[in-house]
Enzyme design. Structure first.
Site, PDB file in Angstrom:
ATOM      1  N   GLY A 188       0.845  -1.199   0.000  1.00  0.00           N
ATOM      2  CA  GLY A 188       0.000   0.000   0.000  1.00  0.00           C
ATOM      3  C   GLY A 188       0.877   1.243   0.000  1.00  0.00           C
ATOM      4  O   GLY A 188       0.522   2.276   0.578  1.00  0.00           O
ATOM      5  N   GLY A 195      -0.240   5.018  -0.929  1.00  0.00           N
ATOM      6  CA  GLY A 195      -1.218   5.768  -0.140  1.00  0.00           C
ATOM      7  C   GLY A 195      -0.597   6.959   0.577  1.00  0.00           C
ATOM      8  O   GLY A 195       0.590   7.261   0.411  1.00  0.00           O
ATOM      9  N   GLN A 196      -1.418   7.626   1.377  1.00  0.00           N
ATOM     10  CA  GLN A 196      -0.988   8.867   2.038  1.00  0.00           C
ATOM     11  C   GLN A 196       0.237   8.643   2.928  1.00  0.00           C
ATOM     12  O   GLN A 196       1.168   9.431   2.915  1.00  0.00           O
ATOM     13  CB  GLN A 196      -2.148   9.436   2.873  1.00  0.00           C
ATOM     14  CG  GLN A 196      -1.887  10.855   3.375  1.00  0.00           C
ATOM     15  CD  GLN A 196      -2.752  11.231   4.563  1.00  0.00           C
ATOM     16  OE1 GLN A 196      -3.443  10.409   5.155  1.00  0.00           O
ATOM     17  NE2 GLN A 196      -2.709  12.501   4.926  1.00  0.00           N
ATOM     18  N   ASP A 218       2.197  -1.779  -4.382  1.00  0.00           N
ATOM     19  CA  ASP A 218       0.834  -1.250  -4.345  1.00  0.00           C
ATOM     20  C   ASP A 218       0.046  -1.947  -5.441  1.00  0.00           C
ATOM     21  O   ASP A 218       0.623  -2.508  -6.380  1.00  0.00           O
ATOM     22  CB  ASP A 218       0.834   0.266  -4.572  1.00  0.00           C
ATOM     23  CG  ASP A 218      -0.435   0.924  -4.047  1.00  0.00           C
ATOM     24  OD1 ASP A 218      -0.432   1.402  -2.897  1.00  0.00           O
ATOM     25  OD2 ASP A 218      -1.445   0.942  -4.775  1.00  0.00           O
ATOM     26  N   ASN A 225      -1.456  -6.977  -5.224  1.00  0.00           N
ATOM     27  CA  ASN A 225      -2.767  -6.914  -4.584  1.00  0.00           C
ATOM     28  C   ASN A 225      -2.686  -7.760  -3.326  1.00  0.00           C
ATOM     29  O   ASN A 225      -2.482  -8.972  -3.391  1.00  0.00           O
ATOM     30  CB  ASN A 225      -3.826  -7.477  -5.552  1.00  0.00           C
ATOM     31  CG  ASN A 225      -5.207  -7.525  -4.924  1.00  0.00           C
ATOM     32  OD1 ASN A 225      -5.383  -7.243  -3.726  1.00  0.00           O
ATOM     33  ND2 ASN A 225      -6.193  -7.899  -5.724  1.00  0.00           N
ATOM     34  N   ILE A 226      -2.869  -7.130  -2.165  1.00  0.00           N
ATOM     35  CA  ILE A 226      -2.693  -7.830  -0.889  1.00  0.00           C
ATOM     36  C   ILE A 226      -3.652  -9.008  -0.729  1.00  0.00           C
ATOM     37  O   ILE A 226      -3.402  -9.933   0.035  1.00  0.00           O
ATOM     38  CB  ILE A 226      -2.791  -6.844   0.298  1.00  0.00           C
ATOM     39  CG1 ILE A 226      -2.604  -7.540   1.647  1.00  0.00           C
ATOM     40  CG2 ILE A 226      -4.095  -6.084   0.295  1.00  0.00           C
ATOM     41  CD1 ILE A 226      -1.315  -8.217   1.862  1.00  0.00           C
ATOM     42  N   TYR A 233     -14.743   0.579   9.465  1.00  0.00           N
ATOM     43  CA  TYR A 233     -13.299   0.786   9.567  1.00  0.00           C
ATOM     44  C   TYR A 233     -12.819   0.588  11.008  1.00  0.00           C
ATOM     45  O   TYR A 233     -11.831  -0.129  11.262  1.00  0.00           O
ATOM     46  CB  TYR A 233     -13.003   2.211   9.086  1.00  0.00           C
ATOM     47  CG  TYR A 233     -11.562   2.635   9.171  1.00  0.00           C
ATOM     48  CD1 TYR A 233     -10.602   2.096   8.326  1.00  0.00           C
ATOM     49  CD2 TYR A 233     -11.165   3.621  10.078  1.00  0.00           C
ATOM     50  CE1 TYR A 233      -9.288   2.514   8.389  1.00  0.00           C
ATOM     51  CE2 TYR A 233      -9.851   4.047  10.139  1.00  0.00           C
ATOM     52  CZ  TYR A 233      -8.915   3.493   9.295  1.00  0.00           C
ATOM     53  OH  TYR A 233      -7.615   3.919   9.360  1.00  0.00           O
ATOM     54  N   LYS A 287     -10.274  -2.208  12.589  1.00  0.00           N
ATOM     55  CA  LYS A 287      -9.029  -1.835  13.279  1.00  0.00           C
ATOM     56  C   LYS A 287      -8.984  -2.434  14.690  1.00  0.00           C
ATOM     57  O   LYS A 287      -7.935  -2.906  15.129  1.00  0.00           O
ATOM     58  CB  LYS A 287      -8.867  -0.312  13.329  1.00  0.00           C
ATOM     59  CG  LYS A 287      -8.517   0.316  11.985  1.00  0.00           C
ATOM     60  CD  LYS A 287      -7.168  -0.175  11.455  1.00  0.00           C
ATOM     61  CE  LYS A 287      -6.788   0.440  10.131  1.00  0.00           C
ATOM     62  NZ  LYS A 287      -5.582  -0.172   9.528  1.00  0.00           N
TER      63      LYS A 287
HETATM   64  N1  SER Z   1      -7.745   9.342   9.225  1.00  0.00           N
HETATM   65  C1  SER Z   1      -8.501   8.143   9.161  1.00  0.00           C
HETATM   66  C2  SER Z   1      -9.852   8.376   8.607  1.00  0.00           C
HETATM   67  O1  SER Z   1     -10.310   9.485   8.693  1.00  0.00           O
HETATM   68  C3  SER Z   1      -8.630   7.559  10.519  1.00  0.00           C
HETATM   69  O2  SER Z   1      -7.683   6.587  10.703  1.00  0.00           O
HETATM   70  O3  SER Z   1     -10.454   7.474   8.152  1.00  0.00           O
END
Ligand code: SER
Length: 317
Positions: free
Chosen positions: A9, A12-13, A35, A55-56, A145, A149
């Protein structure tokens, strides 16, 4: 043993800045960026060292990349973030959990000796104390999400306890950087606002003016990640993920801070479905355990973050 690192990944940011930092630390050849995106679609920074399209969710491809490059450490960053996950819960669960199992199992089998996997403030929920949220507290996430987590944290701790897997994790706050764009998160407004401030002079925010959230400069998050990964495991008392704090602000207080540089800047408010997500998260975080266990200290506060973001984004646009 020499580190041979795979970042999954990487586009990503967090991935782009982490790839840069780890290559500076361990050498370009020691850090393989990967990625799901083709080479033509990623930041050229990633191509300054080895890059794999991966692709994970393709377990066999993962194993073959690990074997090909003799990888012994994985940073698993591939995930759907909070807002996107709400729109596609089944895929979010599959992506956020299965990849983690593949990597944890490789460590259990002795193929990997260290794993980094990011957690988030999203593990907390409506019943969690919102101010200076402690490391150990009520956790009742109500987003897809956040549930993924929290489950991931528990699995990391389980693999550590049962199989002695060395997996480390941080509950990142909202991450603010200028080198890479966020995607699909609830805290993304706090990056976008700087571009709009400089380009348009006004910003329409999808959260209400007084929504306080914990935030952090990306360089601090990268420093924390490297510092945690380089710490002596015997000092680490948290088997899941560490609370981490930088600063806290609301859209209104961030606007005020930006106005110190751009006096005519204005923010309008049009909260959408992301307001409910933000309302379920803490406003500020107590990270004293990270400070104690691995000497964590953030560099940026809100004024220094705002000055730096405006300076760097001005150069870019
Ligand atoms: N910054 C993330 C989000 O807004 C939170 O881990 O989804």
């Amino acid at each position: 043993m020499n580190e041979k690192i795979l970042i999954i990944g990487a586009s990503g940011q967090i991935g782009i800045e982490l790839t840069e930092r780890l290559r500076a630390e361990y050498g370009k050849e020691a850090v393989v960026a990967s990625d799901v995106k083709a080479t033509t679609d990623v930041d050229p920074i990633l191509l300054e060292g080895p890059y794999e399209v991966l692709n994970i969710l393709d377990k066999e491809a993962l194993h073959s990349v690990v074997k090909k490059h003799n990888i012994n450490q994985v940073y698993l960053l591939a995930a759907l973030l909070s807002a996107t996950a709400e729109k596609n819960p089944a895929f979010a669960w599959e992506l956020n959990m299965n990849g983690l199992f593949y990597v944890l199992d490789m460590a259990k089998e002795g193929i990997l000796n260290k794993i980094y996997w990011p957690s988030s403030i999203a593990v907390f929920g409506p019943s969690t104390p919102r101010v200076m949220t402690p490391q150990d507290t009520i956790m009742d996430p109500n987003t897809v999400y956040g549930i993924s987590k929290l489950a991931g944290e528990r699995w990391c701790d389980y693999y550590h306890q049962k199989f002695n897997v060395d997996v480390r994790s941080i509950r990142y706050p909202g991450l603010i950087g200028y080198k890479s764009a966020p995607g699909g998160g609830t805290t993304d407004y706090a990056v976008d606002i700087f571009y709009k401030a400089l380009q348009e002079g006004s910003y329409t925010c999808f959260l209400s003016a007084d929504t306080a959230l914990p935030m952090m400069m990306m360089s601090d998050a990268i420093q924390a990640t490297v510092q945690l990964m380089q710490s002596d495991r015997s000092r680490l008392t948290v088997g899941g993920a560490y609370n981490l704090a930088g600063m806290s602000f609301t859209p209104a207080s961030l606007t005020t801070e930006i106005q110190k540089h751009l006096p005519s800047f204005t923010t309008h408010y049009a909260p959408d479905f992301r307001q409910a997500i933000a309302d379920s998260w803490p406003g500020s975080i107590d990270d004293s355990i990270a400070q104690r266990d691995w000497d964590w200290k953030a560099e940026y506060d809100t004024p220094t973050l705002v000055a730096k973001m405006l300076e760097e984004i001005k150069k870019k646009i």
